[in-house]
Motif scaffolding. Structure first.
Motif, PDB file in Angstrom:
ATOM      1  N   LEU A 153      40.813 138.097  41.231  1.00 34.21           N
ATOM      2  CA  LEU A 153      39.479 138.077  41.900  1.00 34.21           C
ATOM      3  C   LEU A 153      39.591 137.014  43.165  1.00 34.21           C
ATOM      4  O   LEU A 153      40.341 135.920  43.092  1.00 34.21           O
ATOM      5  CB  LEU A 153      38.432 137.560  41.080  1.00 34.21           C
ATOM      6  CG  LEU A 153      37.999 138.167  39.704  1.00 34.21           C
ATOM      7  CD1 LEU A 153      36.896 137.516  38.913  1.00 34.21           C
ATOM      8  CD2 LEU A 153      37.620 139.650  40.172  1.00 34.21           C
ATOM      9  N   LEU A 169      30.248 135.762  47.250  1.00 32.81           N
ATOM     10  CA  LEU A 169      30.702 137.198  46.810  1.00 32.81           C
ATOM     11  C   LEU A 169      32.009 136.983  46.060  1.00 32.81           C
ATOM     12  O   LEU A 169      33.146 136.791  46.591  1.00 32.81           O
ATOM     13  CB  LEU A 169      30.856 137.827  48.216  1.00 32.81           C
ATOM     14  CG  LEU A 169      31.144 139.587  48.307  1.00 32.81           C
ATOM     15  CD1 LEU A 169      30.262 140.194  47.709  1.00 32.81           C
ATOM     16  CD2 LEU A 169      31.834 139.717  49.385  1.00 32.81           C
ATOM     17  N   SER A 205      35.199 139.426  44.709  1.00 32.19           N
ATOM     18  CA  SER A 205      35.615 140.906  44.379  1.00 32.19           C
ATOM     19  C   SER A 205      36.976 140.968  43.979  1.00 32.19           C
ATOM     20  O   SER A 205      37.767 139.640  44.253  1.00 32.19           O
ATOM     21  CB  SER A 205      35.567 141.506  45.950  1.00 32.19           C
ATOM     22  OG  SER A 205      36.271 140.505  46.757  1.00 32.19           O
ATOM     23  N   GLU A 262      37.115 148.310  39.775  1.00 30.47           N
ATOM     24  CA  GLU A 262      36.963 147.124  40.985  1.00 30.47           C
ATOM     25  C   GLU A 262      35.669 146.446  40.723  1.00 30.47           C
ATOM     26  O   GLU A 262      34.700 146.970  40.038  1.00 30.47           O
ATOM     27  CB  GLU A 262      36.694 148.113  42.136  1.00 30.47           C
ATOM     28  CG  GLU A 262      37.931 148.791  42.526  1.00 30.47           C
ATOM     29  CD  GLU A 262      38.907 148.093  43.278  1.00 30.47           C
ATOM     30  OE1 GLU A 262      38.794 146.987  43.934  1.00 30.47           O
ATOM     31  OE2 GLU A 262      40.224 148.031  42.987  1.00 30.47           O
ATOM     32  N   ARG A 322      32.698 143.843  42.400  1.00 31.67           N
ATOM     33  CA  ARG A 322      32.105 143.509  43.988  1.00 31.67           C
ATOM     34  C   ARG A 322      30.773 143.409  43.700  1.00 31.67           C
ATOM     35  O   ARG A 322      29.968 144.202  43.555  1.00 31.67           O
ATOM     36  CB  ARG A 322      32.519 144.260  44.944  1.00 31.67           C
ATOM     37  CG  ARG A 322      32.098 143.874  46.399  1.00 31.67           C
ATOM     38  CD  ARG A 322      32.584 145.061  47.440  1.00 31.67           C
ATOM     39  NE  ARG A 322      32.236 144.574  48.723  1.00 31.67           N
ATOM     40  CZ  ARG A 322      33.130 143.701  49.241  1.00 31.67           C
ATOM     41  NH1 ARG A 322      34.022 143.302  49.013  1.00 31.67           N
ATOM     42  NH2 ARG A 322      32.714 143.148  50.593  1.00 31.67           N
ATOM     43  N   GLU A 323      30.778 141.701  43.392  1.00 33.94           N
ATOM     44  CA  GLU A 323      29.490 141.534  43.297  1.00 33.94           C
ATOM     45  C   GLU A 323      28.864 140.014  44.072  1.00 33.94           C
ATOM     46  O   GLU A 323      29.800 138.983  44.151  1.00 33.94           O
ATOM     47  CB  GLU A 323      29.183 141.108  41.657  1.00 33.94           C
ATOM     48  CG  GLU A 323      27.884 140.739  40.997  1.00 33.94           C
ATOM     49  CD  GLU A 323      26.842 141.912  40.821  1.00 33.94           C
ATOM     50  OE1 GLU A 323      25.764 141.791  40.693  1.00 33.94           O
ATOM     51  OE2 GLU A 323      27.392 143.126  40.760  1.00 33.94           O
TER      52      GLU A 323
END
Length: 190
Positions: free
Chosen positions: A59, A69, A71, A96, A98-99
């Motif tokens: 990550l 963020l 990802s 994947e 992404r948060e």
């Protein structure tokens, strides 16, 4: 030990990331590579990440104006049963991630619903729910050992792949059974 310190200690572990390591300045970032054990519930009825199986996390956490963020990817081994023949199967899943995790009192408090954006609590981010949800969405609800799996014979329960091509189970409509019994079968049988 203070109550706040106890709460922070309870939220540590391989799934929890401390945002103080990144900083609050927009543009700062930090890469993470971790192995986190899968908790119970990382899967569906027929396929899952076994409890305790390591989930590989690769990550990047980036500080942005509203929060952090996160990802990257999460990878884990899967085990389960074929939905057609019930043979054991194993596979690997990579998802994947992404948060955005918002800082407390950021503009996201007024611009988004509470459950739309993850929140940073006491400078900590818990990635377990995000990774679990991403994995659950990527798993097949009816996993197969192979795309051409024929499944099981509904008459005897044997695997179609192991049965002779002429394998059948004659079923007689119960409404005709009395006639068959009285006259001794069909012409093909006599």
């Amino acid at each position: 030990m203070s109550q706040n310190h106890e709460a922070r200690a309870a939220r540590t572990g391989p799934w929890v990331f401390d945002t103080r390591e990144i900083g609050h300045r927009a543009g700062s970032s930090r890469a993470y590579t971790r192995r986190a054990p899968a908790p119970a519930g990382f899967g569906l009825d027929m396929i899952r990440v076994p409890e305790g199986e390591p989930v590989e996390l690769d990550l990047l956490a980036e500080s942005v104006v509203e929060g952090v963020l996160v990802s990257g990817t999460a990878t884990a081994k899967l085990t389960g049963e074929c939905a057609r023949c019930l043979d054991p199967i194993s596979d690997e899943v990579e998802v994947e991630v992404r948060e955005l995790f918002a800082y407390p009192d950021s503009a996201t408090d007024t611009s988004t619903d509470e459950d739309e954006v993850g929140r940073i609590v006491d400078e900590l981010i818990d990635l377990e729910p995000v990774v679990r949800d991403a994995m659950l969405l990527s798993l097949p609800s009816s996993p197969l050992c192979s795309p051409d799996c024929q499944g099981l014979c509904s008459g005897c329960g044997a695997k179609w792949a192991e049965l002779a091509p002429e394998h059948t189970h004659e079923t007689i409509d119960p409404r005709w059974a009395a006639l068959r019994e009285r006259f001794g079968g069909t012409e093909e049988e006599n």
